[in-house]
Design a protein around this motif. Structure first.
Motif, mmCIF file in Angstrom:
data_model
loop_
_atom_site.group_PDB
_atom_site.id
_atom_site.type_symbol
_atom_site.label_atom_id
_atom_site.label_comp_id
_atom_site.label_asym_id
_atom_site.label_seq_id
_atom_site.Cartn_x
_atom_site.Cartn_y
_atom_site.Cartn_z
ATOM 1 N N GLN A 12 0.761 -0.905 0.498
ATOM 2 C CA GLN A 12 0.023 -0.169 -0.216
ATOM 3 C C GLN A 12 1.062 1.185 0.215
ATOM 4 O O GLN A 12 0.810 1.851 -0.815
ATOM 5 N N SER A 64 -7.102 -0.444 -4.451
ATOM 6 C CA SER A 64 -8.323 -0.538 -4.039
ATOM 7 C C SER A 64 -8.281 -2.145 -3.647
ATOM 8 O O SER A 64 -8.712 -2.826 -2.139
ATOM 9 N N ARG A 65 -8.010 -3.416 -4.242
ATOM 10 C CA ARG A 65 -7.638 -4.428 -3.746
ATOM 11 C C ARG A 65 -6.577 -4.339 -2.759
ATOM 12 O O ARG A 65 -6.716 -5.423 -1.945
ATOM 13 N N LEU A 70 -4.490 3.212 -8.555
ATOM 14 C CA LEU A 70 -5.990 3.354 -7.972
ATOM 15 C C LEU A 70 -7.012 1.649 -8.134
ATOM 16 O O LEU A 70 -7.340 1.718 -6.564
ATOM 17 N N LYS A 71 -6.559 1.117 -8.620
ATOM 18 C CA LYS A 71 -7.592 -0.121 -9.107
ATOM 19 C C LYS A 71 -7.080 -1.099 -8.149
ATOM 20 O O LYS A 71 -6.798 -1.892 -7.158
ATOM 21 N N ASN A 106 -6.245 -2.686 -0.266
ATOM 22 C CA ASN A 106 -7.408 -1.813 0.911
ATOM 23 C C ASN A 106 -8.199 -3.008 1.413
ATOM 24 O O ASN A 106 -8.775 -3.568 2.439
ATOM 25 N N TYR A 107 -8.684 -3.453 0.498
ATOM 26 C CA TYR A 107 -9.514 -4.938 0.377
ATOM 27 C C TYR A 107 -9.234 -5.464 1.231
ATOM 28 O O TYR A 107 -9.550 -6.657 2.509
#
Length: 102
Positions: free
Chosen positions: A6, A87-88, A83-84, A90-91
């Protein structure tokens, strides 16, 4: 807690903040009655086409700035991909956090 992945993606975002959202479009325009553009050799004009409150807006890009505008647009495409990925990541972090709290 931010993972190393991240953190790396956040640094990539910061390195690509000089971007343009939208599409670069080349129009060939006519200017008036007494010009060679009426014979089919229309004037090339570059525009940045983007949405603003649901409406399409075209912003003129001078010829001298087209190469830089194209680079800025490539950075925008790169940011979308980053950003994609973020996002993954972060998930996954969210799922790990909720699994450990059970």
């Amino acid at each position: 807690m931010v993972s190393k992945g991240q953190d790396r993606l956040c640094r990539e975002i910061m390195a690509n903040l000089d971007f343009l959202e939208g599409s670069l479009v080349l129009y060939r325009l006519k200017c008036g009655k007494h010009c060679t553009c009426n014979d089919g050799n229309r004037h090339p004009k570059w525009f940045l086409s983007t949405k603003d409150k649901g409406r399409t807006k075209n912003y003129y890009i001078p010829v001298a700035a087209v190469t830089y505008a194209q680079a800025m647009h490539r950075r925008y495409q790169r940011l979308l991909a980053i950003l994609k990925k973020l996002s993954r990541a972060n998930y996954k972090a969210l799922m790990a956090r909720t699994a450990s709290s059970r």
